[in-house]
Write a protein that holds these residues in place. Structure first.
Motif, PDB file in Angstrom:
ATOM      1  N   VAL A  82      -6.861   7.783   5.985  1.00  0.00           N
ATOM      2  CA  VAL A  82      -6.190   8.871   5.328  1.00  0.00           C
ATOM      3  C   VAL A  82      -4.835   8.884   4.613  1.00  0.00           C
ATOM      4  CG1 VAL A  82      -6.022  11.411   5.479  1.00  0.00           C
ATOM      5  CG2 VAL A  82      -7.990  10.531   6.574  1.00  0.00           C
ATOM      6  N   ASP A  83      -4.548   8.749   3.362  1.00  0.00           N
ATOM      7  CA  ASP A  83      -3.286   8.355   2.889  1.00  0.00           C
ATOM      8  C   ASP A  83      -2.766   7.061   3.592  1.00  0.00           C
ATOM      9  OD1 ASP A  83      -2.980  10.560   1.037  1.00  0.00           O
ATOM     10  OD2 ASP A  83      -1.574  11.554   2.083  1.00  0.00           O
ATOM     11  N   GLY A  84      -3.454   6.186   3.568  1.00  0.00           N
ATOM     12  CA  GLY A  84      -3.253   4.841   4.402  1.00  0.00           C
ATOM     13  C   GLY A  84      -3.209   4.526   5.684  1.00  0.00           C
ATOM     14  N   VAL A  85      -3.393   5.903   6.561  1.00  0.00           N
ATOM     15  CA  VAL A  85      -3.426   5.722   7.836  1.00  0.00           C
ATOM     16  C   VAL A  85      -4.726   5.622   8.624  1.00  0.00           C
ATOM     17  CG1 VAL A  85      -2.440   7.048   9.878  1.00  0.00           C
ATOM     18  CG2 VAL A  85      -1.346   7.482   7.894  1.00  0.00           C
ATOM     19  N   SER A  86      -4.645   4.549   9.141  1.00  0.00           N
ATOM     20  CA  SER A  86      -6.101   4.069   9.932  1.00  0.00           C
ATOM     21  C   SER A  86      -6.404   5.401  11.148  1.00  0.00           C
ATOM     22  CB  SER A  86      -5.918   2.707  10.678  1.00  0.00           C
ATOM     23  OG  SER A  86      -7.116   2.372  11.484  1.00  0.00           O
ATOM     24  N   ALA A 117       0.795  -1.067   0.152  1.00  0.00           N
ATOM     25  CA  ALA A 117      -0.085  -0.095   0.106  1.00  0.00           C
ATOM     26  C   ALA A 117       0.782   1.122   0.162  1.00  0.00           C
ATOM     27  CB  ALA A 117      -0.847   0.224   1.111  1.00  0.00           C
ATOM     28  N   VAL A 118       0.474   2.134  -0.817  1.00  0.00           N
ATOM     29  CA  VAL A 118       1.397   3.269  -1.179  1.00  0.00           C
ATOM     30  C   VAL A 118       0.197   4.617  -0.829  1.00  0.00           C
ATOM     31  CG1 VAL A 118       2.828   4.902  -2.704  1.00  0.00           C
ATOM     32  CG2 VAL A 118       2.959   2.403  -2.796  1.00  0.00           C
ATOM     33  N   ASN A 119       0.249   5.138   0.280  1.00  0.00           N
ATOM     34  CA  ASN A 119      -0.394   6.177   0.692  1.00  0.00           C
ATOM     35  C   ASN A 119      -1.985   5.798   0.450  1.00  0.00           C
ATOM     36  OD1 ASN A 119       1.408   8.054   1.059  1.00  0.00           O
ATOM     37  ND2 ASN A 119       0.939   9.417  -0.604  1.00  0.00           N
ATOM     38  N   GLY A 120      -2.064   4.403   0.925  1.00  0.00           N
ATOM     39  CA  GLY A 120      -3.404   3.901   1.141  1.00  0.00           C
ATOM     40  C   GLY A 120      -3.655   3.290  -0.447  1.00  0.00           C
ATOM     41  N   ASP A 159     -11.593   5.372  -2.233  1.00  0.00           N
ATOM     42  CA  ASP A 159     -12.922   5.915  -2.525  1.00  0.00           C
ATOM     43  C   ASP A 159     -13.089   7.168  -3.089  1.00  0.00           C
ATOM     44  OD1 ASP A 159     -14.550   3.533  -1.644  1.00  0.00           O
ATOM     45  OD2 ASP A 159     -13.752   4.306   0.294  1.00  0.00           O
ATOM     46  N   GLY A 160     -12.144   8.017  -2.835  1.00  0.00           N
ATOM     47  CA  GLY A 160     -11.991   9.317  -3.238  1.00  0.00           C
ATOM     48  C   GLY A 160     -10.856  10.225  -2.790  1.00  0.00           C
ATOM     49  N   THR A 161     -10.900  11.438  -2.990  1.00  0.00           N
ATOM     50  CA  THR A 161      -9.656  12.017  -2.266  1.00  0.00           C
ATOM     51  C   THR A 161     -10.326  13.584  -1.534  1.00  0.00           C
ATOM     52  OG1 THR A 161      -9.535  13.708  -4.212  1.00  0.00           O
ATOM     53  CG2 THR A 161      -8.074  11.677  -4.164  1.00  0.00           C
ATOM     54  N   GLY A 162      -9.651  14.192  -0.693  1.00  0.00           N
ATOM     55  CA  GLY A 162      -9.939  15.188   0.131  1.00  0.00           C
ATOM     56  C   GLY A 162      -8.898  16.142   0.161  1.00  0.00           C
ATOM     57  N   ARG A 163      -9.055  17.151   0.869  1.00  0.00           N
ATOM     58  CA  ARG A 163      -7.956  18.325   0.919  1.00  0.00           C
ATOM     59  C   ARG A 163      -7.822  18.685   2.302  1.00  0.00           C
ATOM     60  NH1 ARG A 163      -5.179  19.809  -3.728  1.00  0.00           N
ATOM     61  NH2 ARG A 163      -6.190  19.193  -5.680  1.00  0.00           N
ATOM     62  N   ILE A 164      -6.711  18.910   2.723  1.00  0.00           N
ATOM     63  CA  ILE A 164      -6.377  19.356   4.275  1.00  0.00           C
ATOM     64  C   ILE A 164      -6.952  21.024   4.339  1.00  0.00           C
ATOM     65  CG2 ILE A 164      -4.654  20.145   5.903  1.00  0.00           C
ATOM     66  CD1 ILE A 164      -4.646  17.111   5.389  1.00  0.00           C
ATOM     67  N   ILE A 165      -7.930  20.954   5.051  1.00  0.00           N
ATOM     68  CA  ILE A 165      -8.445  22.723   5.090  1.00  0.00           C
ATOM     69  C   ILE A 165      -7.595  23.322   6.093  1.00  0.00           C
ATOM     70  CG2 ILE A 165     -10.356  23.759   5.976  1.00  0.00           C
ATOM     71  CD1 ILE A 165     -12.247  21.428   4.901  1.00  0.00           C
ATOM     72  N   ASP A 166      -7.416  22.740   7.266  1.00  0.00           N
ATOM     73  CA  ASP A 166      -6.960  23.286   8.522  1.00  0.00           C
ATOM     74  C   ASP A 166      -6.153  22.464   9.405  1.00  0.00           C
ATOM     75  OD1 ASP A 166      -6.039  25.905   9.854  1.00  0.00           O
ATOM     76  OD2 ASP A 166      -7.960  25.475  11.259  1.00  0.00           O
ATOM     77  N   ARG A 167      -5.099  23.174  10.235  1.00  0.00           N
ATOM     78  CA  ARG A 167      -4.635  22.086  11.127  1.00  0.00           C
ATOM     79  C   ARG A 167      -4.535  22.996  12.410  1.00  0.00           C
ATOM     80  NH1 ARG A 167      -0.807  18.129   8.452  1.00  0.00           N
ATOM     81  NH2 ARG A 167      -0.342  17.776  10.391  1.00  0.00           N
ATOM     82  N   PRO A 200      -3.811  17.308  -1.217  1.00  0.00           N
ATOM     83  CA  PRO A 200      -4.727  16.502  -1.467  1.00  0.00           C
ATOM     84  C   PRO A 200      -4.394  15.230  -0.522  1.00  0.00           C
ATOM     85  CG  PRO A 200      -3.127  16.401  -3.246  1.00  0.00           C
ATOM     86  CD  PRO A 200      -2.781  17.659  -2.464  1.00  0.00           C
ATOM     87  N   VAL A 201      -5.302  14.386  -0.091  1.00  0.00           N
ATOM     88  CA  VAL A 201      -5.189  13.079   0.680  1.00  0.00           C
ATOM     89  C   VAL A 201      -6.164  11.894   0.078  1.00  0.00           C
ATOM     90  CG1 VAL A 201      -4.230  14.078   2.699  1.00  0.00           C
ATOM     91  CG2 VAL A 201      -6.581  14.099   2.353  1.00  0.00           C
ATOM     92  N   ASN A 202      -5.515  10.958   0.052  1.00  0.00           N
ATOM     93  CA  ASN A 202      -6.553   9.899  -0.068  1.00  0.00           C
ATOM     94  C   ASN A 202      -7.459   9.181   0.863  1.00  0.00           C
ATOM     95  OD1 ASN A 202      -5.244   9.303  -2.944  1.00  0.00           O
ATOM     96  ND2 ASN A 202      -3.690   8.425  -2.045  1.00  0.00           N
TER      97      ASN A 202
END
Length: 206
Positions: free
Chosen positions: A140-144, A42-45, A103-111, A177-179
């Motif tokens: 998220v990017d392969g991280v549970s 698995a690469v970034n999920g 299933d799709g991609t999202g984007r980091i909005i804020d930290r 972007p994140v997976n």
């Protein structure tokens, strides 16, 4: 089958653009130990198949469907990636059931940065919102990870120092972007209930 527990922070060493696909060369001494042609990593999920092996490196072909549905198309030589080998039968399920099928991609909005943790807000595609619930699991990017807040078009996650240090989530900035992979059990339940409702006869009008 994966668990979403990242084993190694790897690196893309080369990207070859093909007509309707890409060929990635990735460095990962841990995940390539004992690996052989045809294995999954698995690469970034994203579940990819090993087509070639070198010293601490492996090559994977990424077809257009995968590039269109994930953020792998944005990777270049030097990009850091989360790597995980498939779960061994009889091993501990440290995260949750992860297929490596994005299933799709999202984007980091804020930290929101704190001394010992970070809250990260991520956009959520409309067709995935029904699968994301507070205290549920998401990859998220392969991280549970566990969902802290499930909004109408976003969700938040809380990251501990270990996750920040050992995965790419510590490197992501607003706009990146994140997976995303939602819980497959939720999708099966939805399909089964939908099929059942469609098969039940309507009650006669009295």
């Amino acid at each position: 089958m994966f668990t979403g527990i990242v084993e190694e922070l790897g690196e893309v060493t080369a990207v070859e653009e093909l007509d309707d696909a890409s060929r990635f060369r990735l460095r990962g001494p841990v995940v390539t130990e004992g690996a052989k042609h045809g294995d999954s990593i698995a690469v970034n999920g994203v579940c990819l198949t090993v087509v070639d092996l070198g010293e601490h490196e492996f090559t994977a072909d990424v077809m257009a469907e995968t590039l269109n549905r994930s953020s792998l198309g944005a990777l270049a030589a030097g990009s850091r990636v989360n790597l995980e080998r498939p779960m061994a039968l009889g091993g501990r399920l440290g995260g949750h059931i992860v297929q490596g099928h994005v299933d799709g991609t999202g984007r980091i909005i804020d930290r929101e940065v704190s001394e010992n943790w970070e809250i990260v807000k991520i956009s959520l595609p409309a067709d995935l919102t029904r699968y994301v619930v507070e205290k549920g699991s998401i990859t998220v990017d392969g991280v549970s990870l566990t969902v802290v807040e499930a909004g109408p078009d976003f969700f938040t996650i809380s990251l501990i120092p270990t996750t920040l240090a050992l995965t790419t989530l510590g490197l992501k900035q607003a706009g990146d972007p994140v997976n995303l992979e939602v819980d497959v059990i939720a999708k099966y339940v939805e399909r089964l209930l939908g099929d059942r409702a469609a098969q039940e006869p309507e009650e006669p009008v009295k």
